[in-house]
Design an enzyme around this catalytic site. Structure first.
Site, PDB file in Angstrom:
ATOM      1  N   LEU A 163       0.801  -1.223   0.000  1.00  0.00           N
ATOM      2  CA  LEU A 163       0.000   0.000   0.000  1.00  0.00           C
ATOM      3  C   LEU A 163       0.835   1.275   0.000  1.00  0.00           C
ATOM      4  O   LEU A 163       0.300   2.375   0.150  1.00  0.00           O
ATOM      5  CB  LEU A 163      -0.947  -0.007   1.208  1.00  0.00           C
ATOM      6  CG  LEU A 163      -1.885  -1.218   1.277  1.00  0.00           C
ATOM      7  CD1 LEU A 163      -2.782  -1.134   2.493  1.00  0.00           C
ATOM      8  CD2 LEU A 163      -2.714  -1.348   0.005  1.00  0.00           C
ATOM      9  N   CYS A 164       2.153   1.148  -0.168  1.00  0.00           N
ATOM     10  CA  CYS A 164       3.013   2.328  -0.231  1.00  0.00           C
ATOM     11  C   CYS A 164       2.942   2.983  -1.600  1.00  0.00           C
ATOM     12  O   CYS A 164       2.816   2.307  -2.617  1.00  0.00           O
ATOM     13  CB  CYS A 164       4.464   1.950   0.072  1.00  0.00           C
ATOM     14  SG  CYS A 164       4.792   1.688   1.823  1.00  0.00           S
ATOM     15  N   HIS A 165       3.051   4.308  -1.606  1.00  0.00           N
ATOM     16  CA  HIS A 165       3.053   5.041  -2.855  1.00  0.00           C
ATOM     17  C   HIS A 165       4.442   5.011  -3.493  1.00  0.00           C
ATOM     18  O   HIS A 165       5.455   4.892  -2.792  1.00  0.00           O
ATOM     19  CB  HIS A 165       2.647   6.503  -2.617  1.00  0.00           C
ATOM     20  CG  HIS A 165       1.268   6.664  -2.083  1.00  0.00           C
ATOM     21  ND1 HIS A 165       0.973   6.525  -0.746  1.00  0.00           N
ATOM     22  CD2 HIS A 165       0.093   6.955  -2.707  1.00  0.00           C
ATOM     23  CE1 HIS A 165      -0.325   6.729  -0.559  1.00  0.00           C
ATOM     24  NE2 HIS A 165      -0.882   6.992  -1.736  1.00  0.00           N
ATOM     25  N   MET A 181       8.486   4.696   5.470  1.00  0.00           N
ATOM     26  CA  MET A 181       8.650   3.297   5.076  1.00  0.00           C
ATOM     27  C   MET A 181       9.912   3.092   4.253  1.00  0.00           C
ATOM     28  O   MET A 181      10.553   2.040   4.321  1.00  0.00           O
ATOM     29  CB  MET A 181       7.425   2.817   4.293  1.00  0.00           C
ATOM     30  CG  MET A 181       6.148   2.751   5.117  1.00  0.00           C
ATOM     31  SD  MET A 181       6.334   1.845   6.668  1.00  0.00           S
ATOM     32  CE  MET A 181       6.913   0.248   6.095  1.00  0.00           C
ATOM     33  N   GLU A 182      10.296   4.104   3.482  1.00  0.00           N
ATOM     34  CA  GLU A 182      11.525   3.994   2.698  1.00  0.00           C
ATOM     35  C   GLU A 182      12.746   3.918   3.623  1.00  0.00           C
ATOM     36  O   GLU A 182      13.662   3.127   3.395  1.00  0.00           O
ATOM     37  CB  GLU A 182      11.641   5.176   1.738  1.00  0.00           C
ATOM     38  CG  GLU A 182      10.750   5.082   0.514  1.00  0.00           C
ATOM     39  CD  GLU A 182       9.268   5.260   0.803  1.00  0.00           C
ATOM     40  OE1 GLU A 182       8.445   4.897  -0.055  1.00  0.00           O
ATOM     41  OE2 GLU A 182       8.915   5.760   1.896  1.00  0.00           O
ATOM     42  N   ASP A 239      23.214 -11.896   5.813  1.00  0.00           N
ATOM     43  CA  ASP A 239      23.626 -12.813   4.749  1.00  0.00           C
ATOM     44  C   ASP A 239      25.148 -12.863   4.624  1.00  0.00           C
ATOM     45  O   ASP A 239      25.728 -13.921   4.386  1.00  0.00           O
ATOM     46  CB  ASP A 239      23.008 -12.370   3.422  1.00  0.00           C
ATOM     47  CG  ASP A 239      23.439 -13.253   2.256  1.00  0.00           C
ATOM     48  OD1 ASP A 239      23.286 -14.492   2.366  1.00  0.00           O
ATOM     49  OD2 ASP A 239      23.934 -12.714   1.257  1.00  0.00           O
TER      50      ASP A 239
END
Length: 349
Positions: A75-77, A111-112, A126
């Site tokens: 749902l992120c733009h 969010m970024e 990793d």
């Protein structure tokens, strides 16, 4: 009661319509930690892991992750990112990650920044799992955000966890344990923010461990500041570090290192380039306190001053110099910051 913005009245997930929102500059800073072993930290700092350059690979992965956020989080733009940075620091058994994201648009970049931290952290995992398969990625969290109708927001517990894990001593002038002090509320409009900036080519390259930044971070946290950092930069890049430190207009920026007379010591010059007014008495008091115990402290060229409403103070890069600086600054800070904010006028006594 607040409603969840990504859920409609029927409880279904939705993408928020931001077309009516005003375009503003949006900045977000997030952080996290990879908990591992002392052996792994030593190998990463020495660039001696079996795989490629661990930190460079994780940094690139974090930046790429930020750019892919809208593809990973449904749902992120889609955002046109103008800047993404990913930085690392160390404790004995932890690699800390801090990421910032910036854009100009109708919605935020929280969010970024969080995705950059998460992807960088997973890439670190990793890269080190051959040596420590039990490594864990912890504490991925938003630290600050800027822009939009809500303006500036700072997490209440932004005090850097690196300092807590190093178990450094309390404030030089206080008997109470800084960790027992009540953090200020996020909603407090007068909440004070600080950035700790370390100028050390060796620490930036991973060839030495900086102990001064975490001490300053814990001290400031104990005084009620929300603290960003320590941010570590090579001596030659300290001007970039100062620009980064000032971009969210913090109340206070304290630098450590790069104040001597060697050809690479550039912190005073970088500070003078960004301040509007000097505070010569503060810098001289720090020098005098150090010189009283250690004559070579007179060689420090550190300065102090005001960059807009941000106070900047340069401290030497030694543990003793930092302790001297804290002892000088602590009784001055409340009155100084009140004056800078427009209050704290002198009383006629």
């Amino acid at each position: 009661m607040s409603e969840l913005s990504h859920v409609d009245r029927e409880g279904r997930a939705r993408m928020v319509d931001v077309s009516a929102k005003t375009d503003t500059t949006r900045i977000a800073v997030a952080a996290g930690e990879l908990q591992t072993t002392a052996e792994v930290v030593a190998l990463v700092r020495a660039d001696d892991m079996p795989k490629a350059d661990v930190l460079s690979t994780a940094r690139i992965a974090g930046i790429a992750g930020a750019k892919k956020t809208s593809e990973l989080i449904p749902l992120c733009h889609q955002l046109a990112l103008s800047s993404v940075t990913v930085e690392f620091a160390f404790t004995d058994t932890t690699i800390t990650i801090e990421a910032s994201a910036k854009t100009k648009g109708p919605t935020g970049v929280e969010m970024e920044a969080l995705t950059a931290v998460a992807v960088a952290g997973l890439t670190l995992h990793d890269m080190v799992k051959a040596v420590d398969p039990a490594a864990t990625l912890n504490g991925v969290r938003l630290l600050t955000k800027e822009g939009g109708k809500h303006g500036h927001w700072v997490r209440a517990d932004t005090g850097n966890q690196v300092a807590q894990s190093l178990a450094v001593g309390p404030s030089p002038l206080a008997e109470s344990d800084p960790q027992q002090l009540t953090p200020h509320a996020v909603s407090n409009p007068e909440a004070r923010s600080a950035v700790v900036l370390v100028a050390s080519t060796g620490a930036a390259a991973g060839s030495r461990i900086d102990t001064t930044g975490p001490v300053l971070t814990q001290w400031l946290t104990g005084l009620g500041f929300s603290v960003r950092g320590p941010l570590v930069y090579a001596d030659a890049e300290i001007a970039v570090g100062l620009a980064d430190a000032l971009r969210l207009t913090p109340t206070l920026v304290i630098t450590t290192g790069g104040t001597g007379a060697s050809p690479t010591d550039a912190t005073p010059e970088a500070t003078l380039a960004v301040i509007d007014r000097e505070l010569p008495g503060v810098a001289e008091a720090i020098r005098q306190r150090g010189t009283a115990k250690f004559p070579l402290a007179a060689l420090s060229r550190g300065v102090a001053g005001l960059a807009g409403r941000s106070v900047i103070a340069n401290l030497p890069g030694s543990p003793g110099g930092v302790q001297d600086g804290m002892a000088v600054l602590e009784p001055l800070l409340d009155h100084l910051l009140a004056q800078v904010a427009g209050g704290g006028k002198h009383d006629n006594q």
